[in-house]
Design a protein around this motif. Structure first.
Motif, PDB file in Angstrom:
ATOM      1  N   ASP A 214      18.251  91.415  55.870  1.00 32.51           N
ATOM      2  CA  ASP A 214      18.333  92.895  55.975  1.00 32.51           C
ATOM      3  C   ASP A 214      19.699  93.373  56.439  1.00 32.51           C
ATOM      4  O   ASP A 214      19.807  94.224  57.318  1.00 32.51           O
ATOM      5  N   VAL A 215      20.751  92.817  55.873  1.00 32.72           N
ATOM      6  CA  VAL A 215      22.093  93.200  56.309  1.00 32.72           C
ATOM      7  C   VAL A 215      22.489  94.542  55.688  1.00 32.72           C
ATOM      8  O   VAL A 215      22.354  94.741  54.482  1.00 32.72           O
TER       9      VAL A 215
ATOM     10  N   LYS B 253      22.989  97.573  51.408  1.00 33.73           N
ATOM     11  CA  LYS B 253      21.704  98.044  51.950  1.00 33.73           C
ATOM     12  C   LYS B 253      20.673  96.920  51.908  1.00 33.73           C
ATOM     13  O   LYS B 253      20.389  96.378  50.835  1.00 33.73           O
ATOM     14  N   ASP B 254      20.170  96.591  53.060  1.00 24.42           N
ATOM     15  CA  ASP B 254      19.087  95.598  53.194  1.00 24.42           C
ATOM     16  C   ASP B 254      19.300  94.347  52.342  1.00 24.42           C
ATOM     17  O   ASP B 254      18.452  93.979  51.535  1.00 24.42           O
ATOM     18  N   ILE B 255      20.440  93.726  52.524  1.00 28.61           N
ATOM     19  CA  ILE B 255      20.737  92.524  51.738  1.00 28.61           C
ATOM     20  C   ILE B 255      20.056  91.324  52.391  1.00 28.61           C
ATOM     21  O   ILE B 255      20.289  91.037  53.566  1.00 28.61           O
ATOM     22  N   SER B 256      19.201  90.637  51.643  1.00 32.78           N
ATOM     23  CA  SER B 256      18.554  89.433  52.166  1.00 32.78           C
ATOM     24  C   SER B 256      18.607  88.345  51.100  1.00 32.78           C
ATOM     25  O   SER B 256      18.194  88.579  49.956  1.00 32.78           O
TER      26      SER B 256
ATOM     27  N   TYR C 198      29.125  93.592  59.980  1.00 32.55           N
ATOM     28  CA  TYR C 198      27.951  94.266  59.404  1.00 32.55           C
ATOM     29  C   TYR C 198      27.339  95.192  60.441  1.00 32.55           C
ATOM     30  O   TYR C 198      27.445  94.960  61.640  1.00 32.55           O
ATOM     31  N   THR C 199      26.723  96.259  59.960  1.00 32.35           N
ATOM     32  CA  THR C 199      26.236  97.295  60.869  1.00 32.35           C
ATOM     33  C   THR C 199      24.881  96.935  61.469  1.00 32.35           C
ATOM     34  O   THR C 199      24.627  97.168  62.639  1.00 32.35           O
ATOM     35  N   SER C 200      23.997  96.379  60.646  1.00 34.98           N
ATOM     36  CA  SER C 200      22.699  95.971  61.198  1.00 34.98           C
ATOM     37  C   SER C 200      22.179  94.780  60.407  1.00 34.98           C
ATOM     38  O   SER C 200      22.748  94.396  59.393  1.00 34.98           O
ATOM     39  N   GLY C 201      21.076  94.212  60.874  1.00 34.03           N
ATOM     40  CA  GLY C 201      20.507  93.041  60.229  1.00 34.03           C
ATOM     41  C   GLY C 201      21.070  91.778  60.845  1.00 34.03           C
ATOM     42  O   GLY C 201      21.727  91.828  61.894  1.00 34.03           O
ATOM     43  N   SER C 202      20.804  90.668  60.195  1.00 31.61           N
ATOM     44  CA  SER C 202      21.271  89.400  60.757  1.00 31.61           C
ATOM     45  C   SER C 202      21.905  88.557  59.661  1.00 31.61           C
ATOM     46  O   SER C 202      21.418  88.517  58.524  1.00 31.61           O
TER      47      SER C 202
END
Ligand code: UTP
Ligand code: MG
Length: 620
Positions: free
Chosen positions: A355-356, A369-372, A404-408
């Motif tokens: 969810d990057v 957006k929400d890269i997984s 990156y702004t959010s996610g892991s």
């Protein structure tokens, strides 16, 4: 905090606020600076001694008619005082030059190093001309500040104090009369100080703008010529230059308003003091010798007063430049060796995105957006997508060029933010979309950043693998051919191959190929693809390409659209689905078929252009 001094004479790994503050900037040169001020002081004292000796000579020697041994002694003393004054002035000049040049040399080195350590985001948002201006012209203004003004301030204060004291010892009233103008000069100088500061700041800003325009124009000279925009660019430059002229003129006007006013004040003061002294001598309040001595002292007392104003105004330019340099120094550096995780040895290359999301600092919407997805060690992940879909942005997260702004995002199970940037960048090799070559030899460009000694054989092997060796040997100087501004200009494809050779030598665990074969012909692409296949073995690889052929062998293909992953899978899986991937495949296959047919039939030009129009429409 460690403070290792490098051979360049500046300290690395020190606080970025180290050079903030004029006193701190003087570090290492303080003794020389104090020596310079002291030298000036002694020279000033000797000068005043000269005047006092004159009084003694007139009143006590000539007046008393003592022409015995005193006369040659007085003569010798005059010579000795003059020699001493010269010697100390020279010493002071030498020390002040050493201080100023030393400080600016260190400052320039420091800024050069500092600028390279600032983040990508900073460089994205800062104009090159502005940085050039601050490291050259502003540093030069600081040099003048230390060479002339800082020493000058010491000199002025000492001259004033010594001559004033000497004059007081002769006659208090005359001494006080001679400094009446000082408060006025100080007030006027402070007023001009503020005015000149503002004007100079505006001038420097405009000069930075001008150098940005110039630098951009020189870099983009091909575009300017290709679009026949010379006259537009000339007009734009002329306009900027006119603005610069206006600001420069205002600055000079301010100066020219200040000098005469201060000169009139000082001239009046000198005349007044000399007349008062003469009247006192006529009245018999002071002796002729005292009058003669006091004229010398008054001249040397007015000189610092006059220069005080000049200095205060000149200092304003130094202070503006100082502020501009300090602004740059205060910019946070991108920490290279921070991070809590200390990896031992090389990474395996397991990369997991969860969810990057990512957004540029100056952008207004999310770019990713929400890269997984997951890349196992040694696997190849291909990224496909229209222009601006976020492919380069995605791979730029891996070396931590951007955060990156959010996610892991983990590498070998450890969050990427835990890794020191320096380590990550050693582990990752990038063949950039638009590789940059330095104006050095081809060999130096190939071996750039490898971090170890590279033999000629190794460099040659890398060039062969990148299908570059034959190109290089066709140049008369071979591997020693200079590229860039002073040497040969390589084509886009050749530059890309230099970048590939460079990355081959670096031997990284993770490989990023951003459109590595975009500007080469199909035949060379085939050769390079082979070289890349070889290079990719055992490394986790990210391939960005526009041709299906370049990505079809990847273990995982991600199709990006406006920052989303819209399709994922292997080539066979994606071919089995309806979607963008199959559309791209169909279009590219059809185009190739048609082109082959067209070329085979040597068809009419108009039909061929239709095919190209279709290629353009696909916008990939
Ligand atoms: P990318 O540069 O990631 O797109 O920009 P891409 O997929 O690699 O495109 P091509 O194929 O090389 O042309 C993604 C978005 O991020 C913005 C761009 O405007 C684009 O919309 N962007 C890029 C920024 O805002 N700032 C940057 O420094 C770079
Ligand atoms: Mg790109």
């Amino acid at each position: 905090m460690s403070t290792s001094i490098t051979k360049f004479g500046f300290k690395t790994a020190v606080s970025d606020k180290r050079l903030v503050g004029l006193w701190r900037m003087l570090a290492g040169f303080r003794l020389a600076y104090l020596g310079a001020v002291l030298g000036v002081g002694i020279a000033a004292a000797l000068g005043s001694g000269n005047s006092l000796l004159l009084r003694y000579f007139v009143d006590d020697v000539l007046g008393q008619e003592r022409f015995d041994r005193t006369l040659p002694l007085v003569g010798l003393s005059f010579v000795a005082l003059a020699l001493g004054q010269g010697a100390f002035s020279f010493l002071s000049g030498k020390l002040s030059a050493r201080t100023a040049e030393g400080i600016t040399r260190r400052l320039r080195n420091y800024l050069y190093d500092h600028i390279q350590r600032l983040s990508f985001t900073y460089h994205d948002q800062t104009q090159t001309g502005e940085l050039i201006q601050r490291t050259t012209s502003d540093v030069d203004a600081l040099r003048r500040f230390f060479a002339d003004q800082a020493i000058g301030a010491g000199r002025i204060i000492l001259l004033f104090v010594i001559n004033f004291a000497a004059l007081m010892s002769l006659n208090t009233r005359l001494a006080l009369l001679s400094v009446m103008v000082v408060p006025l000069i100080v007030v006027m100088s402070l007023f001009f100080f503020r005015k000149v500061s503002k004007a100079y700041e505006a001038f420097q800003e405009q000069e930075a703008k001008l150098s940005t325009t110039l630098q951009e124009n020189l870099t983009g000279v091909r575009v300017v010529k290709a679009f026949a925009r010379q006259s537009y660019e000339r007009d734009k430059f002329e306009q900027d230059n006119w603005e610069q002229f206006q600001r420069g003129r205002w600055l000079l006007t301010l100066h020219s308003m200040f000098w005469p006013s201060s000169d009139i004040l000082c001239g009046g003061q000198m005349l007044g003091a000399l007349v008062a002294g003469a009247l006192m001598a006529i009245n018999g309040t002071i002796t002729v010798g005292t009058y003669l001595a006091s004229t010398g002292l008054i001249i040397w007392l007015i000189w610092p007063i006059r220069n005080l104003g000049r200095l205060i105004v000149q200092m304003s330019t130094g202070m503006v430049s100082y502020k501009r340099v300090v602004e740059l120094i205060k910019e946070e550096r991108e920490p290279l060796d921070e991070g809590t995780y200390r990896p031992s040895g090389n990474v395996r290359g397991e990369i997991v995105f969860r969810d990057v999301c990512f957004e540029y600092d100056n952008g207004d919407s999310a770019v990713l957006k929400d890269i997984s997805f997951r890349c196992e060690p040694g696997q190849a992940v291909a990224l496909l997508g229209s222009t601006g879909s976020g492919k380069t942005s995605l791979v730029n997260l891996l070396p931590r060029f951007y955060e990156y702004t959010s996610g892991s995002l983990t590498l070998d199970g450890v969050e990427l933010k835990e890794y020191p940037r320096h380590f990550l960048r050693q582990q990752i090799g990038i063949v950039e979309q638009e590789p940059f070559l330095f104006s050095r030899t081809i060999r130096e460009n190939i071996t750039y950043g490898v971090g170890r000694e590279v033999s000629d054989e190794e460099a040659e092997a890398a060039a062969r693998a990148a299908a570059l060796h034959d190109v290089i040997t066709s140049f008369p100087d071979g591997y020693d051919t200079l590229v860039g501004e002073k040497g040969v200009t390589l084509s886009g494809g050749q530059k890309q191959r230099v970048a590939i050779a460079r990355t081959l030598l670096k031997d990284p665990r993770i490989l990023i190929l951003d459109d590595a074969t975009s500007s080469v012909d199909t035949e060379t692409e085939g050769e390079i693809r082979q070289a890349l296949q070889h290079l990719m073995q055992g490394r986790s690889t990210f391939i960005i390409a526009h041709r299906i052929q370049s990505v079809m062998n990847a273990d995982l293909i991600l199709v990006l659209d406006q920052g989303w992953i819209v399709q994922r899978g292997t080539h066979d899986e994606l071919m089995a689905q309806e979607g963008i991937y199959r559309q791209i495949y169909d279009v590219q296959a059809r185009i190739e078929d048609e082109l082959e047919r067209e070329i085979g039939q040597t068809s009419e030009v108009s039909e061929t252009s239709e095919v190209w129009e279709e290629v353009a429409c696909v916008a990939l």
